[in-house]
Structures are given as C-alpha cells and as structure tokens.
Scaffold this motif. Structure first.
Motif, PDB file in Angstrom:
ATOM      1  N   ALA A 171      44.279 -44.001   4.279  1.00 36.74           N
ATOM      2  CA  ALA A 171      43.626 -43.479   3.080  1.00 36.74           C
ATOM      3  C   ALA A 171      44.551 -43.511   1.868  1.00 36.74           C
ATOM      4  N   THR A 172      45.805 -43.072   2.042  1.00 37.93           N
ATOM      5  CA  THR A 172      46.723 -43.057   0.903  1.00 37.93           C
ATOM      6  C   THR A 172      47.095 -44.472   0.469  1.00 37.93           C
ATOM      7  N   SER A 173      47.142 -45.403   1.416  1.00 42.47           N
ATOM      8  CA  SER A 173      47.455 -46.786   1.064  1.00 42.47           C
ATOM      9  C   SER A 173      46.301 -47.433   0.296  1.00 42.47           C
ATOM     10  N   VAL A 174      45.084 -47.176   0.733  1.00 39.08           N
ATOM     11  CA  VAL A 174      43.912 -47.723   0.039  1.00 39.08           C
ATOM     12  C   VAL A 174      43.874 -47.227  -1.402  1.00 39.08           C
ATOM     13  N   HIS A 175      44.161 -45.955  -1.597  1.00 38.32           N
ATOM     14  CA  HIS A 175      44.070 -45.355  -2.931  1.00 38.32           C
ATOM     15  C   HIS A 175      45.394 -45.390  -3.689  1.00 38.32           C
ATOM     16  N   LYS A 176      46.381 -46.047  -3.076  1.00 36.27           N
ATOM     17  CA  LYS A 176      47.669 -46.294  -3.737  1.00 36.27           C
ATOM     18  C   LYS A 176      48.351 -45.005  -4.194  1.00 36.27           C
ATOM     19  N   PHE A 177      48.345 -44.003  -3.315  1.00 36.55           N
ATOM     20  CA  PHE A 177      49.088 -42.789  -3.598  1.00 36.55           C
ATOM     21  C   PHE A 177      50.574 -43.084  -3.481  1.00 36.55           C
ATOM     22  N   GLN A 178      51.358 -42.434  -4.320  1.00 35.40           N
ATOM     23  CA  GLN A 178      52.802 -42.582  -4.243  1.00 35.40           C
ATOM     24  C   GLN A 178      53.335 -41.684  -3.143  1.00 35.40           C
ATOM     25  N   TYR A 179      53.908 -42.290  -2.116  1.00 29.18           N
ATOM     26  CA  TYR A 179      54.381 -41.518  -0.972  1.00 29.18           C
ATOM     27  C   TYR A 179      55.786 -40.996  -1.222  1.00 29.18           C
ATOM     28  N   GLU A 180      56.002 -39.718  -0.910  1.00 29.87           N
ATOM     29  CA  GLU A 180      57.330 -39.111  -0.939  1.00 29.87           C
ATOM     30  C   GLU A 180      57.493 -38.329   0.360  1.00 29.87           C
ATOM     31  N   ALA A 181      58.558 -38.595   1.079  1.00 24.46           N
ATOM     32  CA  ALA A 181      58.744 -38.007   2.403  1.00 24.46           C
ATOM     33  C   ALA A 181      58.679 -36.477   2.374  1.00 24.46           C
ATOM     34  N   ARG A 182      59.199 -35.871   1.326  1.00 17.55           N
ATOM     35  CA  ARG A 182      59.213 -34.406   1.252  1.00 17.55           C
ATOM     36  C   ARG A 182      57.866 -33.832   0.834  1.00 17.55           C
ATOM     37  N   GLY A 183      56.981 -34.693   0.348  1.00 18.55           N
ATOM     38  CA  GLY A 183      55.718 -34.201  -0.195  1.00 18.55           C
ATOM     39  C   GLY A 183      54.521 -34.336   0.722  1.00 18.55           C
ATOM     40  N   PHE A 184      54.694 -34.996   1.867  1.00 15.88           N
ATOM     41  CA  PHE A 184      53.576 -35.200   2.788  1.00 15.88           C
ATOM     42  C   PHE A 184      53.985 -34.767   4.197  1.00 15.88           C
ATOM     43  N   SER A 185      53.009 -34.343   4.968  1.00 16.91           N
ATOM     44  CA  SER A 185      53.294 -33.875   6.328  1.00 16.91           C
ATOM     45  C   SER A 185      53.371 -35.006   7.343  1.00 16.91           C
ATOM     46  N   PHE A 186      53.051 -36.241   6.928  1.00 18.22           N
ATOM     47  CA  PHE A 186      53.067 -37.380   7.842  1.00 18.22           C
ATOM     48  C   PHE A 186      54.103 -38.396   7.382  1.00 18.22           C
ATOM     49  N   GLY A 187      54.429 -39.331   8.275  1.00 23.33           N
ATOM     50  CA  GLY A 187      55.456 -40.317   7.979  1.00 23.33           C
ATOM     51  C   GLY A 187      54.982 -41.396   7.028  1.00 23.33           C
ATOM     52  N   ASN A 191      41.480 -55.035   9.433  1.00 24.64           N
ATOM     53  CA  ASN A 191      40.402 -55.995   9.193  1.00 24.64           C
ATOM     54  C   ASN A 191      39.452 -55.624   8.068  1.00 24.64           C
ATOM     55  N   ILE A 192      39.292 -54.330   7.807  1.00 18.73           N
ATOM     56  CA  ILE A 192      38.307 -53.908   6.810  1.00 18.73           C
ATOM     57  C   ILE A 192      38.942 -53.662   5.448  1.00 18.73           C
ATOM     58  N   VAL A 193      39.978 -52.825   5.403  1.00 26.44           N
ATOM     59  CA  VAL A 193      40.586 -52.512   4.106  1.00 26.44           C
ATOM     60  C   VAL A 193      41.900 -53.247   3.876  1.00 26.44           C
ATOM     61  N   GLY A 194      42.466 -53.875   4.907  1.00 23.43           N
ATOM     62  CA  GLY A 194      43.623 -54.739   4.737  1.00 23.43           C
ATOM     63  C   GLY A 194      44.917 -54.057   4.362  1.00 23.43           C
TER      64      GLY A 194
END
Length: 205
Positions: free
Chosen positions: A109-125, A165-168
């Motif tokens: 979901a975050t990749s599709v919507h191009k969220f900026q990932y920060e390790a300290r800001g998200f609970s997942f890797g 296959n769907i969102v790439g």
C-alpha cells in the motif's frame, strides 16, 4: 451458516481463495468498497472500518485476514490447511500469516501511494527488507510454512500476486515466479480467479 463479505479485486481475494481450498459451503455478500462514500453505514456492524474481508459463521463475526485464517482452519481442521499446535511448522505458519497482514500488505500500500518510508516512523520494515526476507524464505522452502501448502499460502500467495502482477511494486524475481507457479497448480486458486474476475499470476494488466 458461513457468510463471506467480499469486494472483487481487493485484499479479500485471499480469503475467497482460502474458502475455495477449505471446500465448505459459504454464501458471498458483495461489499462495494469503491462506491462514493464507501459501503453503507450499516456494514459497520460487521466490520468497524467498513473494510473487507469479514466473515460471519453461525452468528460469530471475525475480521482481519490472519484471524479469519486461524478461525476457519480451526473450525475445519479436516482440510489440513494448518499445522496443529505442537507441529514443528506451526511457528512458521503463524509468522507467515501475521507477516502478510502486518508487513507485506502495508509495504504494498505505501509503495503504491509512494509514501516516504522512515524506519523510525513505521511499525513495519522497509520495502527492500521485505523483498529480501520473502526471497530468502521462499528460496529455502517451497511454501510459506515449510514443505507443504497451508492457509498461509493463500495469504502470502495472494499478496505476492497482487504486488507483483497487479500493481507492480514487487520485483519479478525468479523465486517469486517459481512460488506463484506452484500456487497455480492449486485448483482452488483457479476457481478463485474465475469467481473474482482477477488476472491470473503472470498476466499483466
């Protein structure tokens, strides 16, 4: 009585696949999650966020995919889709179920919507860590929980299929392609793809 709340071409595809693998009768209620304003407010009585999937089994409501998988495999153990408590594959089964919901799904979901990932800001890797972890796991064992197909594969397989296959947003790695090739050997997946109207693994939208 088992009622399944589903929206075609959504994350509830994985539970539709599980139901096809279980081989138990069920009724499907279509929830239009894409309608303006979302599903009707009355649907909150089933799913508090008006999301899919959800099931109601003999008056008991269960939401969240990992929970639904655990519930249904415990209700219908004769299908053999979950390692029993004490089985050496049980920890990997549980880990894969929750990992798909708690890490892979948010990464897609975050990749599709191009969220900026920060390790300290998200609970997942991170996206890279997720891809590397799944590639390592599926390079060591043919299935999500080891050497046999389980309900965890309906979840992980659906996630990899959608992401690749769907969102790439997942790379078309040979190890992912080989895994999806094994998934396509399941008649239950073919029935699910037909019922859902979703592209088969390997097809490009």
């Amino acid at each position: 009585m088992l009622t399944f709340y589903h929206s075609p071409k959504s994350r509830s595809f994985s539970i539709l696949w599980l139901l096809e693998e279980l081989g138990q009768p069920y009724e499907m209620e279509i929830v239009d999650i894409r309608a303006e304003g979302g599903p009707p407010e009355s649907y909150r009585a089933i799913q508090p966020h008006k999301k899919v999937p959800a099931i109601v089994h003999d008056g008991t409501t269960v939401t969240e995919r990992a929970a639904i998988c655990l519930y249904l495999t415990e209700q219908f153990p004769e299908a053999g889709l979950a390692p029993a408590i004490g089985d050496k594959d049980r920890p990997a089964f549980l880990t894969s179920l929750v990992y798909t919901d708690a890490v892979l799904d948010p990464i897609i979901a975050t990749s599709v919507h191009k969220f900026q990932y920060e390790a300290r800001g998200f609970s997942f890797g991170s996206h890279a860590d997720t891809v590397a972890n799944l590639a390592k796991k599926l390079g060591e064992h043919p299935y999500a929980a080891g050497e046999r197909f389980t309900a965890a594969d309906t979840q992980l397989g659906a996630g990899i299929h959608f992401g690749m296959n769907i969102v790439g947003v997942l790379p078309r790695l040979p190890v992912f392609e080989a895994y999806m090739g094994r998934m396509m050997e399941r008649p239950g997946l073919h029935r699910t793809l037909q019922k859902d109207g979703t592209l088969a693994p390997g097809q490009v939208p």
